[in-house]
Design an enzyme around this catalytic site. Sequence first.
Site: not given
Length: 257
Positions: A162, A149
């Site tokens: 995350y 990401s």
Amino acid sequence: MAYNPFDLTGKVALVTGGNSGIGLGMAQAMAQAGADIAIWGTNVAKNAAATETLRATGQKILALPCDVGDEAAVEGAFARTLEEFGRVDGCFANAGVSGRGGHSFLEMSATEWHRVTRVNLDGAFYTFRAAARHMVARGGGGVLVGTASLAAIEAAPRSEHYAATKGGMISMVRAMAVEFARHGVRAHAILPGWIETNMTANAVATDGFKTKVLPRVPMRRWGEGSDFGGIAVYLMSTASAYHTGDTFVIDGGYSLF
């Protein structure tokens, strides 16, 4: 003889989290290019719907329920995948979860931290380890691809857990790229930007995102799962035979602007 490196006939790709979004976009493109596909997902209904979509390509499709954060479940699902196909040429560790609550790092609980790392990082480890063991033992090479990401390379306040998993994904695939190069096994990470998936649905639907985030995307649209089909086919193909250890940012130019 025609140059046709993107023909994936005879190859098998495994995509975790392959029943929707980016995973399904990659799986569908690889199936259309001739690969047989195994998808793993925890939602049985979504697995069934994705299977119907993928079977329309005419390829052999297997969908298995699998929680990648469960080591035994991964080992069992990989064994079942090999039982069905006999081989795995490409492993796409795409399954993941996002953070919850939006609380400050100061208030983040250990339970929330481990909920995310269990799937995003431990799950990728279990999946890659099973695939790498198979590829090295079988010989003939292969490719290991992780969905990371932009959070791995840009600040993600209130989502440190995350971000840590996605940064870890990049580091893991780079290490694997070096360790397994002698076996012809390549490894890469894909870094999506803002993609319209089930995981991001609540965020991208808000007025704030539409007025503040979307204008920062030079291509002026959210990404879609199908936008990841091309990179998946390339990485599975002989066209990328000498390409390893890379990070592919696919974000419509968001990180540049």
